[in-house]
Design a protein around this motif. Structure first.
Motif, PDB file in Angstrom:
ATOM      1  N   GLU A  46      87.023  47.772  17.181  1.00  0.00           N
ATOM      2  CA  GLU A  46      86.817  49.333  16.959  1.00  0.00           C
ATOM      3  C   GLU A  46      86.838  49.781  18.418  1.00  0.00           C
ATOM      4  OE1 GLU A  46      84.157  50.757  14.335  1.00  0.00           O
ATOM      5  OE2 GLU A  46      85.261  50.210  12.562  1.00  0.00           O
ATOM      6  N   ARG A  47      85.757  48.724  19.260  1.00  0.00           N
ATOM      7  CA  ARG A  47      85.774  49.150  20.637  1.00  0.00           C
ATOM      8  C   ARG A  47      86.181  47.711  21.629  1.00  0.00           C
ATOM      9  NH1 ARG A  47      79.916  51.079  19.356  1.00  0.00           N
ATOM     10  NH2 ARG A  47      80.389  53.256  18.950  1.00  0.00           N
ATOM     11  N   MET A  48      86.527  48.045  22.774  1.00  0.00           N
ATOM     12  CA  MET A  48      87.021  46.991  23.601  1.00  0.00           C
ATOM     13  C   MET A  48      86.272  46.968  24.915  1.00  0.00           C
ATOM     14  SD  MET A  48      89.513  45.603  21.615  1.00  0.00           S
ATOM     15  CE  MET A  48      90.309  44.547  23.003  1.00  0.00           C
ATOM     16  N   ALA A  49      86.150  45.723  25.188  1.00  0.00           N
ATOM     17  CA  ALA A  49      85.724  45.535  26.650  1.00  0.00           C
ATOM     18  C   ALA A  49      86.365  46.118  27.631  1.00  0.00           C
ATOM     19  CB  ALA A  49      85.175  44.141  26.858  1.00  0.00           C
ATOM     20  N   TYR A  50      86.033  46.695  28.983  1.00  0.00           N
ATOM     21  CA  TYR A  50      86.626  46.869  29.914  1.00  0.00           C
ATOM     22  C   TYR A  50      87.182  45.560  30.544  1.00  0.00           C
ATOM     23  CZ  TYR A  50      85.027  51.762  29.980  1.00  0.00           C
ATOM     24  OH  TYR A  50      84.802  53.218  29.672  1.00  0.00           O
ATOM     25  N   THR A  51      88.323  45.681  31.073  1.00  0.00           N
ATOM     26  CA  THR A  51      88.836  44.636  32.075  1.00  0.00           C
ATOM     27  C   THR A  51      88.036  44.569  33.278  1.00  0.00           C
ATOM     28  OG1 THR A  51      90.676  45.717  33.063  1.00  0.00           O
ATOM     29  CG2 THR A  51      91.194  44.659  31.017  1.00  0.00           C
ATOM     30  N   ILE A  52      88.128  43.608  34.142  1.00  0.00           N
ATOM     31  CA  ILE A  52      87.696  43.532  35.521  1.00  0.00           C
ATOM     32  C   ILE A  52      88.455  44.681  36.406  1.00  0.00           C
ATOM     33  CG2 ILE A  52      87.677  42.442  37.743  1.00  0.00           C
ATOM     34  CD1 ILE A  52      85.801  41.300  35.616  1.00  0.00           C
ATOM     35  N   GLU A  53      89.840  44.804  35.967  1.00  0.00           N
ATOM     36  CA  GLU A  53      90.541  46.067  36.615  1.00  0.00           C
ATOM     37  C   GLU A  53      90.086  47.429  36.385  1.00  0.00           C
ATOM     38  OE1 GLU A  53      92.060  43.495  35.074  1.00  0.00           O
ATOM     39  OE2 GLU A  53      92.694  42.187  36.689  1.00  0.00           O
ATOM     40  N   ASP A  54      89.421  47.657  35.264  1.00  0.00           N
ATOM     41  CA  ASP A  54      88.881  49.004  34.665  1.00  0.00           C
ATOM     42  C   ASP A  54      87.572  49.055  35.305  1.00  0.00           C
ATOM     43  OD1 ASP A  54      90.786  49.345  32.912  1.00  0.00           O
ATOM     44  OD2 ASP A  54      89.748  48.459  31.093  1.00  0.00           O
ATOM     45  N   MET A  55      86.807  47.888  35.555  1.00  0.00           N
ATOM     46  CA  MET A  55      85.565  48.075  36.199  1.00  0.00           C
ATOM     47  C   MET A  55      85.692  48.427  37.773  1.00  0.00           C
ATOM     48  SD  MET A  55      83.819  47.691  33.586  1.00  0.00           S
ATOM     49  CE  MET A  55      82.153  47.919  34.422  1.00  0.00           C
ATOM     50  N   GLN A  56      86.697  47.786  38.051  1.00  0.00           N
ATOM     51  CA  GLN A  56      87.051  48.289  39.687  1.00  0.00           C
ATOM     52  C   GLN A  56      87.352  49.548  39.932  1.00  0.00           C
ATOM     53  OE1 GLN A  56      89.715  44.968  40.521  1.00  0.00           O
ATOM     54  NE2 GLN A  56      87.943  43.740  41.127  1.00  0.00           N
ATOM     55  N   THR A  57      88.097  50.129  38.973  1.00  0.00           N
ATOM     56  CA  THR A  57      88.692  51.481  38.988  1.00  0.00           C
ATOM     57  C   THR A  57      87.459  52.325  38.867  1.00  0.00           C
ATOM     58  OG1 THR A  57      90.778  50.942  38.163  1.00  0.00           O
ATOM     59  CG2 THR A  57      90.256  53.138  37.700  1.00  0.00           C
ATOM     60  N   MET A  58      86.554  51.708  37.876  1.00  0.00           N
ATOM     61  CA  MET A  58      85.156  52.838  37.613  1.00  0.00           C
ATOM     62  C   MET A  58      84.587  52.957  38.787  1.00  0.00           C
ATOM     63  SD  MET A  58      82.012  52.189  35.055  1.00  0.00           S
ATOM     64  CE  MET A  58      81.237  51.142  36.322  1.00  0.00           C
ATOM     65  N   VAL A  59      84.166  51.805  39.478  1.00  0.00           N
ATOM     66  CA  VAL A  59      83.420  51.792  40.766  1.00  0.00           C
ATOM     67  C   VAL A  59      83.988  52.722  41.944  1.00  0.00           C
ATOM     68  CG1 VAL A  59      82.288  50.287  42.404  1.00  0.00           C
ATOM     69  CG2 VAL A  59      82.130  49.858  39.948  1.00  0.00           C
ATOM     70  N   ARG A  60      85.286  52.510  41.900  1.00  0.00           N
ATOM     71  CA  ARG A  60      85.877  52.999  43.005  1.00  0.00           C
ATOM     72  C   ARG A  60      86.094  54.768  42.830  1.00  0.00           C
ATOM     73  NH1 ARG A  60      89.934  50.115  42.789  1.00  0.00           N
ATOM     74  NH2 ARG A  60      91.370  51.177  41.211  1.00  0.00           N
ATOM     75  N   HIS A  61      86.022  55.295  41.856  1.00  0.00           N
ATOM     76  CA  HIS A  61      85.927  56.654  41.541  1.00  0.00           C
ATOM     77  C   HIS A  61      84.229  57.063  41.575  1.00  0.00           C
ATOM     78  CE1 HIS A  61      90.367  55.890  40.619  1.00  0.00           C
ATOM     79  NE2 HIS A  61      90.203  57.129  41.116  1.00  0.00           N
ATOM     80  N   LEU A  62      83.561  56.429  41.173  1.00  0.00           N
ATOM     81  CA  LEU A  62      82.024  56.933  41.282  1.00  0.00           C
ATOM     82  C   LEU A  62      81.718  57.820  42.415  1.00  0.00           C
ATOM     83  CD1 LEU A  62      79.996  53.771  39.394  1.00  0.00           C
ATOM     84  CD2 LEU A  62      80.509  56.289  38.325  1.00  0.00           C
ATOM     85  N   ALA A  63      80.907  58.816  42.250  1.00  0.00           N
ATOM     86  CA  ALA A  63      80.943  59.598  43.410  1.00  0.00           C
ATOM     87  C   ALA A  63      79.447  60.151  43.311  1.00  0.00           C
ATOM     88  CB  ALA A  63      81.908  60.732  43.925  1.00  0.00           C
ATOM     89  N   TRP A  64      78.545  60.220  44.682  1.00  0.00           N
ATOM     90  CA  TRP A  64      77.399  60.813  44.453  1.00  0.00           C
ATOM     91  C   TRP A  64      77.246  62.038  44.502  1.00  0.00           C
ATOM     92  CZ3 TRP A  64      72.711  59.079  43.617  1.00  0.00           C
ATOM     93  CH2 TRP A  64      71.747  59.825  43.738  1.00  0.00           C
ATOM     94  N   ASP A  65      76.474  62.679  43.381  1.00  0.00           N
ATOM     95  CA  ASP A  65      76.369  64.170  43.216  1.00  0.00           C
ATOM     96  C   ASP A  65      74.918  64.464  43.121  1.00  0.00           C
ATOM     97  OD1 ASP A  65      76.034  66.575  42.148  1.00  0.00           O
ATOM     98  OD2 ASP A  65      77.606  66.112  40.641  1.00  0.00           O
TER      99      ASP A  65
END
Length: 190
Positions: A42-61
């Motif tokens: 029902e739920r899948m783990a993120y791939t390493i690529e998914d995690m890299q994408t997540m970190v790349r798009h995190l922005a300080w607010d």
């Protein structure tokens, strides 16, 4: 799973009504929603690529620091969303010379999933390097780590969860099996 849990509670209440002779039968006995897929799919783990994408798009607010830190804490600490969202500044503490996160229900507005969820976990060094301790120090004026999050019926995670759902679909993945809880699966898998 949640629906079946609620049905069980309903059935328990109706059993009481039956025992007290308010009703003649319990229509919820044996009632259950069937699963179409295996629970582990029902739920899948993120791939390493998914995690890299997540970190790349995190922005300080400045108004919503949780939008930067909560995904990182979920990924690097393996914590549940509500565990992170209900943290107080004093839950980040030095124990035996090591920075740790105390997951507890010592405050009236905090809950844990079960008894074994109460634990102390060491703070990941990447969070320290990223400036998390400096953020905690600044947040101490509010007591709670994420002052923009407000408690709802099921805890502090509701508003963040709504934001993360949109962020996840916009920047990380279209896969409906990859949600915030996938960070916990990723932590365990990787």
């Amino acid at each position: 799973t949640s629906v079946n849990k609620h049905i069980t509670w309903l059935s328990s209440m109706l059993n009481y009504a039956l025992k007290e002779e308010y009703i003649v039968r319990n229509p919820a006995i044996g009632l259950k929603v069937q699963r179409n897929t295996r629970a582990d799919l029902e739920r899948m783990a993120y791939t390493i690529e998914d995690m890299q994408t997540m970190v790349r798009h995190l922005a300080w607010d400045q108004k919503h620091p949780e939008r930067f830190w909560v995904p990182l804490l979920g990924w690097l600490q393996g914590m549940r969303l509500n565990e992170i969202c209900q943290l107080y500044c004093n839950d980040i503490q030095v124990i035996d010379g090591l920075w740790c996160i105390s997951i507890n229900d010592r405050m009236e507005d905090k809950d844990v999933k079960n008894e074994t969820s109460v634990r102390i976990i060491p703070l990941h060094p990447d969070l320290v390097r990223a400036g998390f301790l400096e953020y905690v120090e600044c947040a101490k004026q509010h007591q709670r780590l994420w002052p923009a999050l407000h408690k709802r019926r099921n805890g502090y995670a509701h508003d963040f969860g709504k934001w993360y759902q949109q962020y996840n679909r916009k920047y990380i993945t279209d896969d409906p099996r990859k949600v915030y809880h996938s960070l916990r699966h990723s932590f365990i898998d990787h």
